[in-house]
Design a protein around this motif. Structure first.
Motif, PDB file in Angstrom:
ATOM      1  N   ASP A 192       0.852  -1.183   0.000  1.00  0.00           N
ATOM      2  CA  ASP A 192       0.000   0.000   0.000  1.00  0.00           C
ATOM      3  C   ASP A 192       0.891   1.237   0.000  1.00  0.00           C
ATOM      4  O   ASP A 192       2.082   1.176   0.325  1.00  0.00           O
ATOM      5  N   ALA A 193       0.301   2.377  -0.353  1.00  0.00           N
ATOM      6  CA  ALA A 193       1.019   3.653  -0.284  1.00  0.00           C
ATOM      7  C   ALA A 193       0.009   4.782  -0.147  1.00  0.00           C
ATOM      8  O   ALA A 193      -1.074   4.741  -0.744  1.00  0.00           O
ATOM      9  N   TRP A 194       0.354   5.762   0.648  1.00  0.00           N
ATOM     10  CA  TRP A 194      -0.432   6.987   0.761  1.00  0.00           C
ATOM     11  C   TRP A 194       0.514   8.078   1.229  1.00  0.00           C
ATOM     12  O   TRP A 194       1.714   7.828   1.352  1.00  0.00           O
ATOM     13  N   TRP A 195       0.027   9.265   1.487  1.00  0.00           N
ATOM     14  CA  TRP A 195       0.957  10.379   1.664  1.00  0.00           C
ATOM     15  C   TRP A 195       0.493  11.420   2.666  1.00  0.00           C
ATOM     16  O   TRP A 195      -0.655  11.434   3.105  1.00  0.00           O
ATOM     17  N   HIS A 196       1.449  12.295   2.995  1.00  0.00           N
ATOM     18  CA  HIS A 196       1.179  13.559   3.666  1.00  0.00           C
ATOM     19  C   HIS A 196       1.477  14.639   2.624  1.00  0.00           C
ATOM     20  O   HIS A 196       2.641  15.036   2.439  1.00  0.00           O
ATOM     21  N   LEU A 197       0.443  15.095   1.929  1.00  0.00           N
ATOM     22  CA  LEU A 197       0.649  16.003   0.803  1.00  0.00           C
ATOM     23  C   LEU A 197       1.447  17.242   1.194  1.00  0.00           C
ATOM     24  O   LEU A 197       2.375  17.651   0.496  1.00  0.00           O
ATOM     25  N   ASN A 198       1.062  17.870   2.305  1.00  0.00           N
ATOM     26  CA  ASN A 198       1.706  19.132   2.678  1.00  0.00           C
ATOM     27  C   ASN A 198       3.137  18.949   3.161  1.00  0.00           C
ATOM     28  O   ASN A 198       3.872  19.932   3.306  1.00  0.00           O
ATOM     29  N   GLU A 256      -2.145  -2.218   5.381  1.00  0.00           N
ATOM     30  CA  GLU A 256      -2.779  -0.925   5.096  1.00  0.00           C
ATOM     31  C   GLU A 256      -2.109   0.242   5.816  1.00  0.00           C
ATOM     32  O   GLU A 256      -1.831   0.159   7.008  1.00  0.00           O
ATOM     33  N   VAL A 257      -1.851   1.317   5.058  1.00  0.00           N
ATOM     34  CA  VAL A 257      -1.363   2.555   5.663  1.00  0.00           C
ATOM     35  C   VAL A 257      -2.496   3.577   5.646  1.00  0.00           C
ATOM     36  O   VAL A 257      -3.181   3.748   4.653  1.00  0.00           O
ATOM     37  N   ARG A 258      -2.701   4.236   6.783  1.00  0.00           N
ATOM     38  CA  ARG A 258      -3.789   5.208   6.939  1.00  0.00           C
ATOM     39  C   ARG A 258      -3.240   6.493   7.565  1.00  0.00           C
ATOM     40  O   ARG A 258      -3.196   6.630   8.789  1.00  0.00           O
ATOM     41  N   PRO A 259      -2.774   7.439   6.752  1.00  0.00           N
ATOM     42  CA  PRO A 259      -2.301   8.701   7.301  1.00  0.00           C
ATOM     43  C   PRO A 259      -3.447   9.555   7.819  1.00  0.00           C
ATOM     44  O   PRO A 259      -4.602   9.410   7.390  1.00  0.00           O
ATOM     45  N   SER A 260      -3.131  10.446   8.740  1.00  0.00           N
ATOM     46  CA  SER A 260      -4.125  11.411   9.208  1.00  0.00           C
ATOM     47  C   SER A 260      -4.693  12.179   8.032  1.00  0.00           C
ATOM     48  O   SER A 260      -3.998  12.500   7.074  1.00  0.00           O
ATOM     49  N   ASP A 262      -5.892  15.188   8.394  1.00  0.00           N
ATOM     50  CA  ASP A 262      -5.513  16.579   8.631  1.00  0.00           C
ATOM     51  C   ASP A 262      -4.250  16.864   7.813  1.00  0.00           C
ATOM     52  O   ASP A 262      -3.208  16.235   8.031  1.00  0.00           O
ATOM     53  N   PRO A 263      -4.316  17.800   6.854  1.00  0.00           N
ATOM     54  CA  PRO A 263      -3.156  18.007   5.975  1.00  0.00           C
ATOM     55  C   PRO A 263      -1.919  18.525   6.690  1.00  0.00           C
ATOM     56  O   PRO A 263      -0.819  18.459   6.148  1.00  0.00           O
ATOM     57  N   GLU A 264      -2.085  19.036   7.923  1.00  0.00           N
ATOM     58  CA  GLU A 264      -0.934  19.528   8.670  1.00  0.00           C
ATOM     59  C   GLU A 264      -0.355  18.472   9.606  1.00  0.00           C
ATOM     60  O   GLU A 264       0.711  18.679  10.184  1.00  0.00           O
ATOM     61  N   ALA A 265      -1.045  17.356   9.771  1.00  0.00           N
ATOM     62  CA  ALA A 265      -0.592  16.325  10.705  1.00  0.00           C
ATOM     63  C   ALA A 265       0.565  15.529  10.111  1.00  0.00           C
ATOM     64  O   ALA A 265       0.754  15.474   8.893  1.00  0.00           O
ATOM     65  N   THR A 266       1.339  14.895  10.979  1.00  0.00           N
ATOM     66  CA  THR A 266       2.499  14.106  10.547  1.00  0.00           C
ATOM     67  C   THR A 266       2.501  12.754  11.246  1.00  0.00           C
ATOM     68  O   THR A 266       3.498  12.328  11.817  1.00  0.00           O
ATOM     69  N   TRP A 267       1.362  12.077  11.188  1.00  0.00           N
ATOM     70  CA  TRP A 267       1.259  10.748  11.780  1.00  0.00           C
ATOM     71  C   TRP A 267       0.240   9.926  11.005  1.00  0.00           C
ATOM     72  O   TRP A 267      -0.581  10.449  10.259  1.00  0.00           O
ATOM     73  N   GLY A 268       0.315   8.640  11.224  1.00  0.00           N
ATOM     74  CA  GLY A 268      -0.645   7.728  10.623  1.00  0.00           C
ATOM     75  C   GLY A 268      -0.470   6.348  11.223  1.00  0.00           C
ATOM     76  O   GLY A 268       0.380   6.135  12.104  1.00  0.00           O
ATOM     77  N   PHE A 269      -1.295   5.391  10.747  1.00  0.00           N
ATOM     78  CA  PHE A 269      -1.263   4.027  11.284  1.00  0.00           C
ATOM     79  C   PHE A 269      -1.018   3.014  10.180  1.00  0.00           C
ATOM     80  O   PHE A 269      -1.445   3.193   9.038  1.00  0.00           O
ATOM     81  N   VAL A 270      -0.359   1.925  10.539  1.00  0.00           N
ATOM     82  CA  VAL A 270      -0.209   0.772   9.658  1.00  0.00           C
ATOM     83  C   VAL A 270      -0.592  -0.466  10.456  1.00  0.00           C
ATOM     84  O   VAL A 270      -0.255  -0.585  11.644  1.00  0.00           O
ATOM     85  N   GLY A 271      -1.305  -1.380   9.799  1.00  0.00           N
ATOM     86  CA  GLY A 271      -1.716  -2.615  10.450  1.00  0.00           C
ATOM     87  C   GLY A 271      -0.777  -3.763  10.113  1.00  0.00           C
ATOM     88  O   GLY A 271      -0.325  -3.900   8.974  1.00  0.00           O
TER      89      GLY A 271
END
Length: 469
Positions: A192-198, A256-260, A262-271
């Motif tokens: 999986d892949a996702w991002w923190h755009l900001n 699965e990766v699930r970033p916050s 909130d575009p300003e946040a810098t955390w997320g979860f992986v299972g």
């Protein structure tokens, strides 16, 4: 000349997405395990005021057979609002891009003019994907900067176990543009892949090479800790590897990766599916600590003791059922995390208002390797499979889930078959889940096919990246 109107389902913020009109339809990928019939996209009515609520109201067969539809997604979403020009060029959340995990073909479904009758308008072939990007076995997609990011488990045709990675597809033509990575560093396995755009950061995860998954879990490889157990941090704009965060070799299959949101946040979860130390599953939080990304385990779900006579051959020696955490989903407001425990048949809900200290606030059980817990709508029907793919509505008040993981893995853990069912739970304002007794499409509704991922009309908790607070 008038400018095209921005798609109303492109939401500037998570709060705007949550306040938008609720979904009325759900799209559900369905596949034929025997590969003798075409796979299909089922359309389910999720409008509680409709006479056909909880029933399949649309059906689209795929061309050919043997795709094994798995994950799929939209050609465009709210992230388009942050891409130069994309908010005025007519881009819309209109097409579903639906890969076959076994065939490596990608079917493009047009949901206009009738969203209940999507039409296959193009197929991007396995040859197209291999020649243009050097990948196969397409798995997960997210609409984002530069195009649609499509994670792929396999390498090019003829070298399927070559490094997996990300293919980039054009938002509007669906052409495979290229491989996204410019420098993959130590990354080899993909999922999986996702991002923190900001933050210009992409996070990716690991499963295994095609030969490690297509015929089920390989016990020797699992006990040898050969499946994926790390996440990777990338420069989003450049496709350049920055960091590898190892979870520990015993923590097998970081999915699965699930970033916050909130575009300003810098955390997320992986299972993580399973620990080879004690059969537990786990959830890990990644976060930015100064200039370095770090990861820590924040949830452990233990295995449950069980009578070996009730277990499939792969689990008999352990006298226990592992939770098998196969999907997670973070609500759009970043408050609740749903965790699918496909082995034990439990869907857990955690309050993650403090993401470093999740707190369990809800649980429902259906199916399970041992429990076979029935749905209240059919109390005399023992269920196989368990909560697997989970999708949360934009407002966080509804959770939809289906019961099939992957054909060969279904057969390994549920050798008597998993059937097909979909369920829905209603969520209270402060958490807690209650099964909707009116919503339980199953069996013949899906024409003998198994069901996997769900996408909601207008977007859902795992489809969109938001650009503004």
């Amino acid at each position: 000349m008038s400018q095209p109107v921005t798609d109303p389902t492109f939401y500037r913020s998570a709060a705007e997405a949550a306040a938008a009109p609720p979904e009325r339809l759900a799209y559900v990928a369905a596949f034929d395990r025997s590969a003798e019939r075409p796979d299909a996209m089922a359309v389910v009515d999720v409008d509680p005021d409709a006479e056909t609520y909880g029933r399949v109201v649309g059906w689209t067969d795929m061309p050919g057979t043997g795709d094994e539809l798995h994950h799929f997604g939209w050609n465009a979403c709210s992230s388009a609002l942050a891409h130069a020009g994309h908010d005025t060029n007519g881009l819309a959340r209109r097409f579903l891009l639906v890969p076959g995990l076994r065939s490596s073909n990608i079917h493009v479904l047009d949901t206009v003019p009738d969203p209940r009758a999507p039409r296959v308008v193009r197929t991007v072939t396995a040859k197209d994907l291999s020649e243009a990007a050097g990948y196969s076995r397409p798995h997960t997609m997210h609409c984002g900067p530069d195009g649609v990011f499509l994670t792929c488990i396999g390498g090019p045709q003829g070298n399927d176990d070559g490094p997996g990675g990300i293919a980039l597809l054009d938002h509007t033509t669906f052409e495979v543009v290229r491989a996204w990575e410019t420098d993959r560093g130590p990354q080899e396995l993909a999922y999986d892949a996702w991002w923190h755009l900001n933050r210009n950061v992409l996070i990716s995860s690991e499963w295994g090479h095609p030969s490690m998954i297509e015929d089920g879990v390989v016990p020797e490889l699992l006990l040898g800790n050969e499946y994926g157990h790390a996440i990777h941090v990338w420069d989003l704009a450049e496709g350049r590897h920055l960091q590898r965060l190892d979870l520990g070799a015993q923590h097998q299959m970081a999915l699965e990766v699930r970033p916050s949101h909130d575009p300003e946040a810098t955390w997320g979860f992986v299972g993580v599916v399973i620990s080879t130390e004690d059969l537990s599953g786990s959830i890990w939080r990644w976060f930015l600590d100064g200039d370095e990304w770090r990861v820590e385990k924040v949830i452990t779900v233990p295995a449950e003791p069980a009578d070996p006579d009730l277990l499939p051959p792969a689990l008999k020696p352990f006298s226990a059922v592992p939770p098998l955490i196969t999907d997670i989903d973070l609500s759009v407001d970043d408050r609740f995390l749903c965790v699918s425990c496909w082995g034990t048949g439990e869907l857990k809900q955690y309050d993650v208002g403090d993401p470093a200290h999740p707190r369990e606030v809800g649980s429902v059980r259906l199916g399970g390797i041992v429990g076979r817990v029935p749905h209240p709508a059919a109390p005399d029907l023992p269920l196989a499979g368990g909560p697997q793919m989970v999708e949360v509505s934009r407002d966080g008040r509804r959770v939809y889930f289906t019961n099939s993981l992957y054909g060969a893995w279904d057969d390994q853990f549920y050798p008597d078959g998993v059937g097909a069912w979909m369920a829905k739970a209603d969520v209270g304002p402060d958490g807690g889940m209650t099964l909707d007794q009116r919503f339980f499409p199953r069996g013949d509704e899906f024409r003998g096919l198994r069901v996997h991922q769900v996408r909601l009309q207008g977007g859902d908790a795992s489809s969109d990246s938001y650009c503004y607070r």
